[in-house]
Design a protein around this motif. Structure first.
Motif, PDB file in Angstrom:
ATOM      1  N   HIS A 181      50.603  45.255  36.223  1.00 33.17           N
ATOM      2  CA  HIS A 181      49.256  44.698  36.117  1.00 33.17           C
ATOM      3  C   HIS A 181      48.243  45.811  36.362  1.00 33.17           C
ATOM      4  N   SER A 182      47.382  46.090  35.390  1.00 27.67           N
ATOM      5  CA  SER A 182      46.478  47.240  35.476  1.00 27.67           C
ATOM      6  C   SER A 182      45.436  47.149  36.582  1.00 27.67           C
ATOM      7  N   SER A 183      45.133  45.942  37.060  1.00 31.18           N
ATOM      8  CA  SER A 183      44.125  45.820  38.124  1.00 31.18           C
ATOM      9  C   SER A 183      44.756  45.584  39.499  1.00 31.18           C
TER      10      SER A 183
ATOM     11  N   GLN B 285      39.298  47.152  35.006  1.00 30.61           N
ATOM     12  CA  GLN B 285      39.734  47.992  33.884  1.00 30.61           C
ATOM     13  C   GLN B 285      40.805  48.998  34.307  1.00 30.61           C
ATOM     14  N   GLY B 286      41.423  48.743  35.463  1.00 31.44           N
ATOM     15  CA  GLY B 286      42.476  49.647  35.922  1.00 31.44           C
ATOM     16  C   GLY B 286      41.904  50.900  36.551  1.00 31.44           C
TER      17      GLY B 286
ATOM     18  N   ALA C 108      49.180  52.604  41.202  1.00 37.55           N
ATOM     19  CA  ALA C 108      48.987  51.480  40.293  1.00 37.55           C
ATOM     20  C   ALA C 108      50.269  50.661  40.213  1.00 37.55           C
TER      21      ALA C 108
END
Length: 184
Positions: free
Chosen positions: A21-23, A41-42, A17
């Motif tokens: 930025h989660s996505s 939503q990651g 990840a």
């Protein structure tokens, strides 16, 4: 981004990840580090159908598809099946064909494999809830091509075409080494 050293056979593909930025994520194989998109939503350890998250798991590569009408001479040790307009992927948890390739016409909820937007021009099927299916645990978790600007996916892992073409010659079907994609 990316290394200049040659890739060695047998390297695992790791997805990390992005911290900002989660996505977003980075796909790492040997010396290569490539930008990628993941679920809107990651990521999650508790994947559910429609949650928009990418599962945290080691997922073997099971098979792959290529749009032969758009891409010529894609090099890969995987047996890439040419995508046909009748190919769909069932994402209806209550249907017996849940998380399986099906043929059109097919009324229950599904993904079109021959997409107009090109996301599945190269599409690798990852073993998330495929060989050991459970209803509502998520379906159609693929390693495919990105939307412009690395927009989030619905739960898949997505790369730019040039980066996918760099990795494909080193990806094999299987449960270890270059036959597995691990999201951490």
């Amino acid at each position: 981004m990316g290394g200049t050293r040659p890739l060695r056979k047998g390297k695992t593909i790791t997805v990390r990840a992005a911290p900002s930025h989660s996505s977003r994520a980075f796909v790492i194989m040997g010396p290569l580090t490539l930008p990628a998109a993941i679920g809107r939503q990651g990521r999650t350890a508790f994947k559910r159908e429609g949650d928009g998250a990418t599962p945290i798991a080691s997922m073997p590569v099971l098979s792959g598809f290529v749009r032969g009408d758009r891409l010529k001479s894609v090099k890969s040790p995987l047996s890439l099946r040419r995508t046909a307009k009748t190919m769909l992927w069932c994402d209806e948890p209550k249907h017996p064909a849940y998380n399986r390739l099906v043929r059109a016409p097919f009324k229950p909820s599904h993904e079109e494999m021959c997409r107009a937007d090109g996301l599945y021009d190269i599409c690798l099927v990852l073993d998330w809830n495929v060989t050991s299916r459970k209803r509502h645990r998520g379906s159609a978790i693929f390693f495919h091509l990105i939307k412009p600007g690395y927009q989030p996916t619905a739960g898949c892992i997505a790369l730019h075409l040039r980066d996918m073409l760099r990795l494909l010659p080193h990806i094999r079907k299987g449960h270890a080494g270059a036959g597995s994609v691990s999201l951490a």
